[in-house]
Design a protein around this motif. Structure first.
Motif, PDB file in Angstrom:
ATOM      1  N   ILE A  83      83.022  58.130  18.308  1.00 15.16           N
ATOM      2  CA  ILE A  83      82.912  58.358  19.866  1.00 15.16           C
ATOM      3  C   ILE A  83      81.630  57.445  20.257  1.00 15.16           C
ATOM      4  CG2 ILE A  83      81.252  60.275  19.791  1.00 15.16           C
ATOM      5  CD1 ILE A  83      82.865  61.489  21.987  1.00 15.16           C
ATOM      6  N   PHE A  84      81.747  56.606  21.406  1.00 16.19           N
ATOM      7  CA  PHE A  84      81.054  55.921  21.798  1.00 16.19           C
ATOM      8  C   PHE A  84      80.060  55.993  23.292  1.00 16.19           C
ATOM      9  CE2 PHE A  84      83.594  53.964  19.032  1.00 16.19           C
ATOM     10  CZ  PHE A  84      82.800  52.938  18.107  1.00 16.19           C
ATOM     11  N   TYR A  85      79.050  55.531  23.503  1.00 14.46           N
ATOM     12  CA  TYR A  85      78.370  55.632  24.631  1.00 14.46           C
ATOM     13  C   TYR A  85      78.704  54.754  25.752  1.00 14.46           C
ATOM     14  CZ  TYR A  85      74.140  55.855  27.821  1.00 14.46           C
ATOM     15  OH  TYR A  85      73.450  56.202  28.901  1.00 14.46           O
ATOM     16  N   ASN A  86      79.291  53.674  25.354  1.00 14.78           N
ATOM     17  CA  ASN A  86      79.864  52.890  26.377  1.00 14.78           C
ATOM     18  C   ASN A  86      81.142  52.518  26.263  1.00 14.78           C
ATOM     19  OD1 ASN A  86      77.196  52.225  27.504  1.00 14.78           O
ATOM     20  ND2 ASN A  86      76.979  50.520  26.359  1.00 14.78           N
ATOM     21  N   SER A  87      81.784  51.969  27.306  1.00 17.91           N
ATOM     22  CA  SER A  87      83.199  51.500  27.214  1.00 17.91           C
ATOM     23  C   SER A  87      83.451  50.499  26.060  1.00 17.91           C
ATOM     24  CB  SER A  87      83.741  51.248  28.604  1.00 17.91           C
ATOM     25  OG  SER A  87      83.482  52.168  29.782  1.00 17.91           O
ATOM     26  N   GLY A  88      84.766  50.251  26.014  1.00 13.24           N
ATOM     27  CA  GLY A  88      85.003  49.307  24.761  1.00 13.24           C
ATOM     28  C   GLY A  88      84.546  49.212  23.442  1.00 13.24           C
ATOM     29  N   GLN A  89      84.192  50.782  23.216  1.00 12.29           N
ATOM     30  CA  GLN A  89      83.804  51.107  21.954  1.00 12.29           C
ATOM     31  C   GLN A  89      82.150  50.176  21.560  1.00 12.29           C
ATOM     32  OE1 GLN A  89      87.106  50.186  21.976  1.00 12.29           O
ATOM     33  NE2 GLN A  89      87.418  52.472  22.006  1.00 12.29           N
ATOM     34  N   ASN A  90      81.503  50.229  22.374  1.00 13.00           N
ATOM     35  CA  ASN A  90      80.259  49.545  22.646  1.00 13.00           C
ATOM     36  C   ASN A  90      78.829  50.454  22.888  1.00 13.00           C
ATOM     37  OD1 ASN A  90      80.935  46.806  22.242  1.00 13.00           O
ATOM     38  ND2 ASN A  90      81.783  47.108  24.357  1.00 13.00           N
ATOM     39  N   GLY A  91      77.738  50.095  22.463  1.00 10.29           N
ATOM     40  CA  GLY A  91      76.485  50.966  22.589  1.00 10.29           C
ATOM     41  C   GLY A  91      76.400  51.785  21.234  1.00 10.29           C
ATOM     42  N   ALA A  92      75.890  52.960  21.527  1.00  9.02           N
ATOM     43  CA  ALA A  92      75.405  53.850  20.469  1.00  9.02           C
ATOM     44  C   ALA A  92      76.781  54.610  20.095  1.00  9.02           C
ATOM     45  CB  ALA A  92      74.167  54.614  20.570  1.00  9.02           C
ATOM     46  N   TRP A  93      76.937  54.937  18.679  1.00  5.82           N
ATOM     47  CA  TRP A  93      78.172  55.693  18.395  1.00  5.82           C
ATOM     48  C   TRP A  93      77.717  56.897  17.397  1.00  5.82           C
ATOM     49  CZ3 TRP A  93      76.531  51.499  15.915  1.00  5.82           C
ATOM     50  CH2 TRP A  93      76.510  51.580  14.584  1.00  5.82           C
ATOM     51  N   ARG A  94      78.701  58.030  17.254  1.00 12.37           N
ATOM     52  CA  ARG A  94      78.554  58.958  16.220  1.00 12.37           C
ATOM     53  C   ARG A  94      79.847  58.899  15.621  1.00 12.37           C
ATOM     54  NH1 ARG A  94      74.101  62.544  15.112  1.00 12.37           N
ATOM     55  NH2 ARG A  94      74.911  63.761  13.565  1.00 12.37           N
ATOM     56  N   ASN A  95      80.027  59.210  14.267  1.00 10.51           N
ATOM     57  CA  ASN A  95      81.379  59.402  13.717  1.00 10.51           C
ATOM     58  C   ASN A  95      81.034  61.047  13.298  1.00 10.51           C
ATOM     59  OD1 ASN A  95      81.804  56.580  13.087  1.00 10.51           O
ATOM     60  ND2 ASN A  95      80.338  56.584  11.689  1.00 10.51           N
ATOM     61  N   ILE A  96      82.389  61.469  13.743  1.00  7.32           N
ATOM     62  CA  ILE A  96      82.738  63.014  13.711  1.00  7.32           C
ATOM     63  C   ILE A  96      83.855  63.458  12.938  1.00  7.32           C
ATOM     64  CG2 ILE A  96      83.366  65.028  15.171  1.00  7.32           C
ATOM     65  CD1 ILE A  96      82.024  63.547  17.684  1.00  7.32           C
ATOM     66  N   GLY A  97      83.485  64.235  11.869  1.00  8.59           N
ATOM     67  CA  GLY A  97      84.476  64.542  10.701  1.00  8.59           C
ATOM     68  C   GLY A  97      85.358  65.603  11.074  1.00  8.59           C
ATOM     69  N   TYR A  98      84.880  66.919  11.948  1.00  4.71           N
ATOM     70  CA  TYR A  98      85.271  67.897  11.918  1.00  4.71           C
ATOM     71  C   TYR A  98      85.526  68.293  13.500  1.00  4.71           C
ATOM     72  CZ  TYR A  98      84.430  67.734   7.039  1.00  4.71           C
ATOM     73  OH  TYR A  98      84.667  67.507   5.771  1.00  4.71           O
ATOM     74  N   ARG A  99      86.077  69.430  13.838  1.00  2.00           N
ATOM     75  CA  ARG A  99      85.936  69.747  15.257  1.00  2.00           C
ATOM     76  C   ARG A  99      84.677  70.359  15.424  1.00  2.00           C
ATOM     77  NH1 ARG A  99      89.002  74.695  12.973  1.00  2.00           N
ATOM     78  NH2 ARG A  99      87.312  76.366  12.554  1.00  2.00           N
ATOM     79  N   VAL A 100      84.508  70.083  16.883  1.00  2.00           N
ATOM     80  CA  VAL A 100      83.282  70.644  17.679  1.00  2.00           C
ATOM     81  C   VAL A 100      83.371  71.357  18.949  1.00  2.00           C
ATOM     82  CG1 VAL A 100      81.140  69.589  18.599  1.00  2.00           C
ATOM     83  CG2 VAL A 100      82.114  68.238  16.644  1.00  2.00           C
ATOM     84  N   TYR A 101      83.216  72.618  18.708  1.00  2.00           N
ATOM     85  CA  TYR A 101      83.562  73.538  19.878  1.00  2.00           C
ATOM     86  C   TYR A 101      82.825  73.194  21.112  1.00  2.00           C
ATOM     87  CZ  TYR A 101      84.596  78.086  22.065  1.00  2.00           C
ATOM     88  OH  TYR A 101      84.991  78.993  22.767  1.00  2.00           O
ATOM     89  N   ASN A 102      81.457  72.742  21.025  1.00  2.00           N
ATOM     90  CA  ASN A 102      80.503  72.360  22.240  1.00  2.00           C
ATOM     91  C   ASN A 102      79.568  71.144  21.722  1.00  2.00           C
ATOM     92  OD1 ASN A 102      78.649  72.221  24.103  1.00  2.00           O
ATOM     93  ND2 ASN A 102      78.544  74.558  24.700  1.00  2.00           N
TER      94      ASN A 102
END
Length: 160
Positions: free
Chosen positions: A52-71
């Motif tokens: 998941i990315f902060y900016n459009s076009g997969q730009n800026g900071a990101w975070r990889n998520i492996g599992y569901r996140v309720y909130n």
């Protein structure tokens, strides 16, 4: 009295079967999503298959998520830690941080990419996997979220 106790035990067992395992599972996933080294590996190279990315076009900071996140704002690691944590974008670029570095993910994400070969990635407008959503099939990306642009609160994998 014996019949009453049997009914009471049945009701308690049913409640525990429907509530407790889900909460325990979410805490397990929260540990990995919060603390795993995979979260800040380069997108596409991480064992965590959603980025998941902060900016459009997969730009800026990101975070990889492996599992569901309720909130995205209320992650509860397992164990004895009673605290809650916000899931944040990774901090990249030491002297000149990338846009969005260390910012909370909730209501700040603009794009995403699914690197998983089998599962569909879903980002939801509301916490608890509710409301409008953007859906990415395996190996699909969205350059600019259509339904949850800067209004995103939860994430989960689905089979379709």
């Amino acid at each position: 009295m014996r019949k009453f106790l049997g009914v009471l035990v049945g009701v308690v067992a049913a409640l525990c079967a429907t509530v407790t395992p889900a909460a325990a599972d979410d805490n397990y996933y929260d540990d990995d999503n919060l603390w795993s080294m995979e979260a800040c590996e380069l997108p596409g190279r991480s064992a965590f298959k959603f980025s998941i990315f902060y900016n459009s076009g997969q730009n800026g900071a990101w975070r990889n998520i492996g599992y569901r996140v309720y909130n995205f704002d209320v992650l509860r690691p397992g164990g004895s830690d009673p605290s809650t944590y916000r899931l944040r974008f990774c901090h990249e670029g030491a002297s000149n941080p990338w846009p969005g570095s260390s910012q909370p993910i909730k209501n700040n994400a603009a794009s995403g990419e699914n690197h998983h070969p089998r599962y569909t990635a879903r980002v939801y407008y509301n916490s608890g996997y509710k409301g409008a959503q953007d859906v990415m099939d395996p190996y699909q990306h969205i350059a600019r979220f259509r339904n949850v642009y800067n209004q995103n609160a939860s994430f989960q994998w689905t089979n379709s």
